[in-house]
Scaffold this motif. Structure first.
Motif, PDB file in Angstrom:
ATOM      1  N   TYR A   1       0.863  -0.963   0.142  1.00 28.37           N
ATOM      2  CA  TYR A   1      -0.008  -0.048   0.084  1.00 28.37           C
ATOM      3  C   TYR A   1       0.906   1.230  -0.101  1.00 28.37           C
ATOM      4  CZ  TYR A   1      -4.148  -2.554   0.957  1.00 28.37           C
ATOM      5  OH  TYR A   1      -5.270  -3.450   0.651  1.00 28.37           O
ATOM      6  N   GLU A   2       0.486   2.286  -1.009  1.00 26.71           N
ATOM      7  CA  GLU A   2       1.221   3.551  -1.064  1.00 26.71           C
ATOM      8  C   GLU A   2       0.594   4.667  -0.376  1.00 26.71           C
ATOM      9  OE1 GLU A   2       3.700   5.969  -4.362  1.00 26.71           O
ATOM     10  OE2 GLU A   2       2.904   4.005  -4.683  1.00 26.71           O
TER      11      GLU A   2
ATOM     12  N   ARG B   1       8.455  -1.090   5.854  1.00 18.57           N
ATOM     13  CA  ARG B   1       8.075   0.170   5.386  1.00 18.57           C
ATOM     14  C   ARG B   1       9.056   0.840   4.634  1.00 18.57           C
ATOM     15  NH1 ARG B   1       6.240   3.589  10.246  1.00 18.57           N
ATOM     16  NH2 ARG B   1       8.547   3.121  11.130  1.00 18.57           N
ATOM     17  N   ASP B   2       8.985   0.940   3.285  1.00 19.19           N
ATOM     18  CA  ASP B   2      10.154   1.427   2.307  1.00 19.19           C
ATOM     19  C   ASP B   2       9.338   2.816   1.724  1.00 19.19           C
ATOM     20  OD1 ASP B   2      12.008   1.895   0.584  1.00 19.19           O
ATOM     21  OD2 ASP B   2      11.671   0.340  -0.685  1.00 19.19           O
TER      22      ASP B   2
ATOM     23  N   CYS C   1       7.136   5.329   0.937  1.00 20.78           N
ATOM     24  CA  CYS C   1       5.510   5.280   1.106  1.00 20.78           C
ATOM     25  C   CYS C   1       4.918   4.054   1.032  1.00 20.78           C
ATOM     26  CB  CYS C   1       5.065   6.294  -0.088  1.00 20.78           C
ATOM     27  SG  CYS C   1       5.867   7.880   0.113  1.00 20.78           S
ATOM     28  N   THR C   2       5.747   3.051   1.125  1.00 19.82           N
ATOM     29  CA  THR C   2       5.267   1.548   0.712  1.00 19.82           C
ATOM     30  C   THR C   2       5.260   0.702   1.909  1.00 19.82           C
ATOM     31  OG1 THR C   2       5.902   1.890  -1.724  1.00 19.82           O
ATOM     32  CG2 THR C   2       5.090  -0.312  -0.893  1.00 19.82           C
ATOM     33  N   LEU C   3       4.053   0.019   2.154  1.00 17.60           N
ATOM     34  CA  LEU C   3       4.089  -0.884   3.277  1.00 17.60           C
ATOM     35  C   LEU C   3       3.591  -2.262   2.521  1.00 17.60           C
ATOM     36  CD1 LEU C   3       1.635   0.913   5.707  1.00 17.60           C
ATOM     37  CD2 LEU C   3       4.033   0.544   6.104  1.00 17.60           C
ATOM     38  N   SER C   4       4.475  -3.352   3.019  1.00 19.82           N
ATOM     39  CA  SER C   4       4.396  -4.610   2.490  1.00 19.82           C
ATOM     40  C   SER C   4       4.467  -5.780   3.503  1.00 19.82           C
ATOM     41  CB  SER C   4       5.535  -4.858   1.316  1.00 19.82           C
ATOM     42  OG  SER C   4       6.708  -4.741   1.939  1.00 19.82           O
ATOM     43  N   VAL C   5       3.754  -6.665   3.570  1.00 17.65           N
ATOM     44  CA  VAL C   5       3.907  -7.885   4.695  1.00 17.65           C
ATOM     45  C   VAL C   5       5.227  -8.574   4.098  1.00 17.65           C
ATOM     46  CG1 VAL C   5       3.011  -9.742   5.460  1.00 17.65           C
ATOM     47  CG2 VAL C   5       1.448  -7.834   5.222  1.00 17.65           C
ATOM     48  N   VAL C   6       5.991  -8.811   4.879  1.00 17.14           N
ATOM     49  CA  VAL C   6       7.184  -9.564   4.784  1.00 17.14           C
ATOM     50  C   VAL C   6       6.845 -11.349   4.990  1.00 17.14           C
ATOM     51  CG1 VAL C   6       9.641  -9.958   4.960  1.00 17.14           C
ATOM     52  CG2 VAL C   6       8.862  -7.870   4.962  1.00 17.14           C
ATOM     53  N   SER C   7       6.130 -11.360   5.963  1.00 21.93           N
ATOM     54  CA  SER C   7       5.949 -12.722   6.446  1.00 21.93           C
ATOM     55  C   SER C   7       4.750 -12.918   7.369  1.00 21.93           C
ATOM     56  CB  SER C   7       7.273 -13.373   7.181  1.00 21.93           C
ATOM     57  OG  SER C   7       7.808 -12.740   8.390  1.00 21.93           O
TER      58      SER C   7
END
Length: 570
Positions: free
Chosen positions: A112-113, A193-194, A196-202
């Protein structure tokens, strides 16, 4: 003299015409009211201008769907916005729980951005797990990951031990299978959290998100009345606990002398039902519970039971087994009025003489519950002997009594500790497996009653039967009473087989189940006995996508022996 008699009446004023005239008049009035009402509604509808976006002009709706203005959920061009977003545009907070079905229908996305104005945060700061955007991401990834379960509700995320971790709980049930009850799970999400981007790693393993587990309340448990406690649903059922809620099956506590003496009680003493099969025990216990409900009394129950030798490794009857090892006492105490007999006798001895509490003894099971409705004593004691067959508890509910005393089967559920084992094993299999119930043991050795069972459940026969029922390579859970699982080794060439013993770590000395049951048993370890094994096996079998039964699918023998198939079907 010419003229009409005095008694003459016109046709309209005759008695037989008055009723018809009245009906016509009422019909005309009703029609007038209806016409006026319809006119008023038409005028209001023509002049009313609602604020609801669903009733706005097509131009406004198009503008909304294509806008990138701030809202509860930030704009995400990877997900198609729908009419449901119209209703959410003016909301200021995310609902506590999300719908798994709706979220599953959205287009898959891995991140998500956010807008640049909201990305101005220190990357070293811990992640805000309560952020609706984080919550949305975690829900969506959970639904994408676990495709074979239906999510009932999600709990609010809580911070994990690391700054980039969040724990979240949910209630769920497998999408396929016969079981309908919900289980709980709570898992740990690692989120990257990179900019503006959130992502689920595991996503962690089953019950890894311990911070999302709801803590026990420390308040005492009052004795509930005959009526279900406030907030409970009809028919003695109760609403599901919040996701991740801990089990609370502590014994009810009587808070005061006044509370104790104002109630009426029923207790069973003796009886020849001791150390019988568990089915026999439940048949009798529910008779007592049903009578207590009929009499509107609190059932004084023995929280210990005798486990029959058919379930023990010692092959001996074993006393002192806690009711809570096998059944959900939390559900029972919420939906019915019960009290532990050890505590009851302590309070009875303390206050019986002082408050002049009276006792009524019924020593014959043929004393009808209808007769006991007239008893005003504080305690009714059904005192049964130990001689068979006239002293079984369940005989109280036989004959005419059966028409007034109903056994409340809805109050009995399997222990949540056992159901947690079911959920743990099912989660390890991702709820994507088929199940086979294979009965062997004593029945397979008794060729007089079951002449074909041993042969029909041999590995070669199973492979031949299952090849047209289960696809090659599938995960297959085998629920069986066969002690040597190596007996089914040939099936591994065609399927990935699983047995209950493959998951011993769930009840060994380092497990949560082991520590919880030991606490109930005054610190002494509790054996994972054959009744517990059968309970877990049965629940896992019911949750398989395909269920293959012994006596329906694998053999032509009758479940209860030769020439009983037709009788069992009636």
């Amino acid at each position: 003299m010419l003229g009409r008699p005095v008694s003459y009446r016109t046709r309209s004023s005759r008695p037989e015409s008055l009723g018809k005239n009245s009906l016509h008049m009422i019909a005309n009035i009703c029609l007038t009211i209806f016409v006026i009402g319809a006119l008023v509604v038409t005028i209001i509808a023509a002049t009313y201008e609602p604020d609801d976006p669903l009733f706005q002009s097509p131009t406004k709706i198009t503008t909304f769907l294509t806008s990138i203005s701030n809202s509860t959920f930030q704009s995400n061009n990877t997900v198609i916005r729908t009419g449901e977003d119209l209703m959410a545009a003016n909301q200021t907070a995310l609902a506590t729980f999300g719908s798994g079905t709706d979220a599953a229908e959205t287009k898959e996305t891995n991140s998500y951005e956010t807008s640049s104005s909201e990305c101005e945060v220190d990357p070293k700061e811990p992640l805000d797990c309560k952020d609706p955007e984080v919550f949305q991401l975690m829900m969506q990834k959970a639904i994408e990951r676990f495709k074979d379960i239906h999510f009932n509700r999600f709990g609010k995320p809580t911070p994990g031990p690391e700054g980039n971790t969040c724990d979240m709980a949910w209630r769920f049930r497998p999408k396929q299978g016969k079981a309908t009850g919900f289980n709980k799970d709570y898992r740990r999400f690692v989120i990257n959290r990179d900019n503006c981007t959130l992502s689920v790693v595991s996503i962690g393993e089953y019950h890894s998100g311990v911070n999302a587990r709801k803590k026990k309340k420390k308040n005492k448990n009052k004795i509930p009345g005959y009526e279900p406690a406030s907030g409970l649903q009809d028919q003695g059922s109760f609403s599901l606990p919040a996701a991740g809620e801990m089990l609370n099956d502590s014994l009810p506590v009587v808070e005061s002398e006044r509370e104790f003496i104002r109630r009426k009680y029923l207790i069973y003493v003796g009886g020849a039902d001791r150390c019988k099969s568990m089915k026999h025990y439940l048949w009798s216990f529910l008779c007592a519970l049903g009578e207590a409900q009929y009499l509107k009394r609190t059932l004084v129950m023995d929280m210990t039971l005798c486990l029959s030798s058919v379930y023990t490794s010692s092959n001996l009857d074993e006393e002192g087994k806690d009711f809570r090892f096998y059944f959900d006492f939390e559900h029972l105490k919420q939906a019915a009025s019960v009290l532990d007999q050890d505590q009851f006798w302590q309070l009875w001895d303390k206050w019986q003489r002082k408050d002049k509490l009276s006792l009524y003894v019924a020593e014959d099971f043929r004393v009808s519950p209808k007769k006991l409705t007239e008893v005003k004593h504080s305690l009714i004691m059904r005192k049964l002997g130990f001689v068979e067959p006239d002293n079984y508890w369940y005989r109280v509910c036989e004959g005419e009594t059966g028409s007034v005393v109903q056994r409340p089967w809805n109050l009995i559920r399997k222990s949540r500790r056992l159901m947690d084992l079911v959920a743990a094993i099912g989660s390890k299999l991702n709820w994507d497996y088929d199940s086979v119930h294979i009965v062997r043991g004593e029945k397979a050795r008794n060729r007089h009653l079951w002449p074909n069972l041993a042969q029909d459940t041999s590995p070669d026969a199973l492979l031949s039967t299952l090849q047209n029922k289960i696809k090659d390579g599938r995960d297959v859970y085998i629920a069986t009473n066969e002690p040597e699982t190596s007996f089914f080794e040939p099936l591994k060439h065609k399927y990935t087989t699983h047995f209950l013993n493959d998951y011993k770590e769930l009840w060994d000395q380092s497990s949560e189940w082991y520590s919880d049951t030991a606490k109930l048993n005054n610190g002494a370890p509790v054996e994972f006995d054959d009744y517990m094994r059968a309970s877990v096996d049965a629940e896992l079998f019911l949750r398989g996508k395909k269920q293959i039964e012994t006596f329906n699918d694998l053999t032509n023998d009758c479940k209860d022996g030769v020439n009983t198939c037709n009788t069992a079907a009636i």
